[in-house]
Design an enzyme around this catalytic site. Structure first.
Site, PDB file in Angstrom:
ATOM      1  N   ASP A  15       0.849  -1.191   0.000  1.00 48.48           N
ATOM      2  CA  ASP A  15       0.000   0.000   0.000  1.00 48.48           C
ATOM      3  C   ASP A  15       0.884   1.241   0.000  1.00 48.48           C
ATOM      4  OD1 ASP A  15       0.890   0.402   2.566  1.00 48.48           O
ATOM      5  OD2 ASP A  15      -1.073   0.267   3.507  1.00 48.48           O
ATOM      6  N   LEU A  16       0.278   2.348  -0.332  1.00 48.83           N
ATOM      7  CA  LEU A  16       1.004   3.611  -0.451  1.00 48.83           C
ATOM      8  C   LEU A  16       1.185   4.222   0.950  1.00 48.83           C
ATOM      9  CD1 LEU A  16       2.206   5.799  -2.304  1.00 48.83           C
ATOM     10  CD2 LEU A  16      -0.097   6.781  -2.472  1.00 48.83           C
ATOM     11  N   ASP A  43      -6.177   1.614  -0.262  1.00 43.44           N
ATOM     12  CA  ASP A  43      -4.864   1.833  -0.882  1.00 43.44           C
ATOM     13  C   ASP A  43      -4.023   0.566  -0.879  1.00 43.44           C
ATOM     14  OD1 ASP A  43      -4.577   1.714   1.831  1.00 43.44           O
ATOM     15  OD2 ASP A  43      -3.038   3.290   1.942  1.00 43.44           O
TER      16      ASP A  43
END
Length: 641
Positions: A520-521, A563
């Site tokens: 994920d970011l 995300d």
């Protein structure tokens, strides 16, 4: 020099002369096979004669090898000649002919290589005990194998011809008798050579014996017209003819009738032959009326059947009437088809008149291309403003569609297909491209099977094509909505789940490695809070675009939720997956973006175990690994086996 060598040239000359004469009858299978047989014997006899003129062993061995193509070919060619005479044409396919020559070729090879293995001739030496040198040969096992095959062919041919001789009569028996006499004498002489019942030393009298055989064959060709009167002509043509045939003499007596004619009238041929035609067919008024009339052709009603009857006069060489031939063809089914076709044509005419169908007629021999008024209307040329020829048609067809359309038409023209069914674009008078559906079928063909006339229909299908295109675009749109994450363009969770299930099954079936990355970011909330949600969306798209461009075609990226993203890495073990993860992590954080600075991702890595039947445990491990990466400071890779 020796007399026997000179005399052996006689069969070579006689056989060669017959072969040359028969070669002019290339259209007759019997003649060409006998020509090849005679040429094979001539080859054998000539080189054996030359061998007998030799004085040293090596020369004699060489000439013996040269003569062997004729020796091994003779029984095969005689078998093919007998099959041609007996009309057994199934033997003349290339596969069967090659099959017949397999053993002769093997024999020829073993003979040519005899000095290596000595299995064909166990002894080959010069014998000087007679008045001239002769090669003394002791036959080995491969020789006897070849002779066994030779006599299978010869005896099969002789028994087949003898069987046909018993069944034949008249000139046919004379033909077959000549063939049998011409064959038996060389066979008996060859048997004597093999087993030595009459002592001729080491001389092979077989080639000389073929002189007499050639004489018998010549008599068969000249005296009994071997190729003018076929031994099985009556059986194959008259007895098995699908049409009925009745032959009468000048007094109206039935001299012959074939089984098909008997079947048509429910009679037996032995009872009719010798009777007057009027007495023989007294129960069939229609047949009697036709026979006594001056008509040469008529349709007869016999019970429920309709028969096309044709009558031909048989004239002598002086022009006198010798009798009549009546040819009978049942056309009941054809008449039904003709009636149905006529009704179909009437219905088609009505349909065309009230429908939206253009008609065209292409007479290829005359180069004429005719179309009806509706065809012109479809193209936007009412009243014949433009004369559409075949060349003009090719200019109006869309360049992308012309070649495929011509190829389909060519297949129909050549006889590969009975019809063609094509769709293509044509330029209308308004300058628009319209879609048309053309179906054409060959109405006439020449003797080579090529179409000389093609008829067809021409229908405007532009509205249908527009509907199909709209439907295709709609289907593609809904497919994309159903399978793709609209923000990032990656696969959505549903598509990703189905693909992960399929790859898990493939991994278990083939034993290939399957790894999974979840990432994920980092700091997405901070980007959203500081720069706005549009900037956060842009950061997600940049991240997905980078990952997608950095993986292989066989790896799959999808958005799992929020995300979090999943990367399915196929055919990659645990160590390889960690390298992929590190490469992605390091590559992303190198670049700085003007709107929100540098981006980084946290990654969890795991691999499918061999004993796992589904991917749920794998998902839990990779999720746990991602959690550890986030917990331990982000922008890192964590793996769990």
């Amino acid at each position: 020099m020796n007399i026997y060598a000179l005399l052996t040239f006689i069969p070579a000359i006689v056989c060669l002369a017959i072969a040359i004469r028969l070669a002019n009858r290339r259209e007759q299978l019997e003649a060409i096979t006998l020509s090849l047989l005679m040429f094979s014997i001539a080859w054998w006899a000539f080189f054996y004669a030359v061998e007998l003129l030799g004085h040293d062993l090596e020369t004699m061995r060489l000439l013996n090898k040269i003569s062997y193509p004729g020796i091994v070919s003779t029984p095969v060619l005689f078998f093919l000649f007998s099959m041609a005479i007996l009309d057994k044409r199934k033997w003349f396919s290339w596969k069967r002919i090659l099959f017949l020559f397999v053993i002769p070729l093997a024999v020829l090879l073993s003979m040519w290589t005899n000095e290596i293995h000595w299995l064909y001739y166990s002894v080959s030496e010069l014998d000087l005990s007679s008045s001239f040198p002769v090669q003394r040969l002791v036959h080995g096992p491969l020789f006897w194998l070849g002779m066994f095959y030779t006599y299978i062919l010869l005896l099969s041919s002789i028994f087949s011809i003898a069987h046909q001789y018993v069944l034949s009569k008249g000139p046919y028996r004379g033909q077959l008798k000549m063939i049998l006499f011409g064959t038996l004498f060389p066979v008996l002489v060859n048997i004597n050579y093999l087993f030595g019942f009459v002592d001729f030393g080491y001389l092979d009298m077989t080639p000389f014996a073929f002189t007499l055989a050639s004489v018998f064959m010549a008599i068969g060709v000249m005296r009994y017209r071997l190729f003018d009167i076929r031994p099985v002509a009556k059986e194959t043509v008259f007895e098995r003819l699908p049409d009925g045939v009745i032959i009468t003499d000048d007094r109206g007596t039935v001299v012959d009738i074939n089984p098909m004619a008997c079947s048509m009238f429910g009679v037996e041929s032995p009872k009719l032959i010798g009777q007057n035609f009027i007495d023989a067919f007294s129960d069939s008024e229609t047949v009697l009326s036709f026979f006594n009339s001056d008509l040469s052709n008529s349709e007869l009603k016999v019970g429920k059947a309709i028969i096309d009857a044709r009558k031909t006069v048989i004239n002598s060489s002086r022009g006198n009437i010798r009798g009549h031939i009546i040819l009978l063809t049942e056309i009941t089914e054809r008449k039904k088809v003709e009636d149905a076709l006529r009704q179909s044509e009437e219905r088609l005419a009505l349909a065309v008149k009230g429908g939206n169908v253009g008609l065209w007629d292409f007479n290829i021999d005359k180069g004429e291309f005719s179309i009806n008024e509706r065809y012109y209307q479809i193209m936007g040329y009412p009243g014949g403003d433009l004369l559409i020829t075949f060349q003009n048609w090719k200019e109006l067809v869309h360049p992308e569609d012309l070649l495929p359309s011509l190829e389909e038409m060519e297949r129909c023209y050549n006889g590969e297909k009975d019809y063609f069914d094509i769709e293509y674009r044509m330029l209308s008078k308004s300058g628009d491209w319209i879609w048309v559906h053309d179906r054409g079928e060959a109405a006439k063909r020449d003797k080579n099977g090529r179409a000389t006339r093609i008829l067809g229909t021409h229908i405007d299908i532009s509205p249908t094509k527009q509907i199909e295109e709209a439907l295709r675009e709609s289907q593609e749109k809904y497919r994309k909505l159903a399978t793709t994450d609209m923000l990032t363009g990656a696969m959505n969770r549903y598509s990703l789940s189905e693909l992960l299930r399929a790859e898990t099954e493939r991994s278990r079936r083939y034993g290939s490695a399957l790894s999974l990355l979840m990432f994920d970011l980092d700091n997405l909330k901070m980007i959203n809070d500081n720069y706005g949600h549009l900037a956060g969306d842009e950061a997600l798209k940049i991240t997905c675009s980078y990952v997608q461009s950095s993986i292989r075609n066989c790896d799959y990226l999808g958005r799992w939720g929020g995300d979090e993203f999943l990367l399915i890495v196929t055919n990659t073990d645990f160590d390889g997956a960690i390298k992929v993860a590190e490469k992605l992590r390091a590559g992303l954080c190198v670049k700085e973006h003007k709107n929100f600075g540098k981006l980084s991702i946290s990654i969890g890595v795991s691999v499918l175990h061999k004993d796992e039947s589904d991917f749920y445990a794998l998902l839990r491990r990779v999720d746990k690994a991602l959690y550890e990466s986030k917990k331990n400071g982000k922008n890192r890779v964590t793996s769990f086996v």
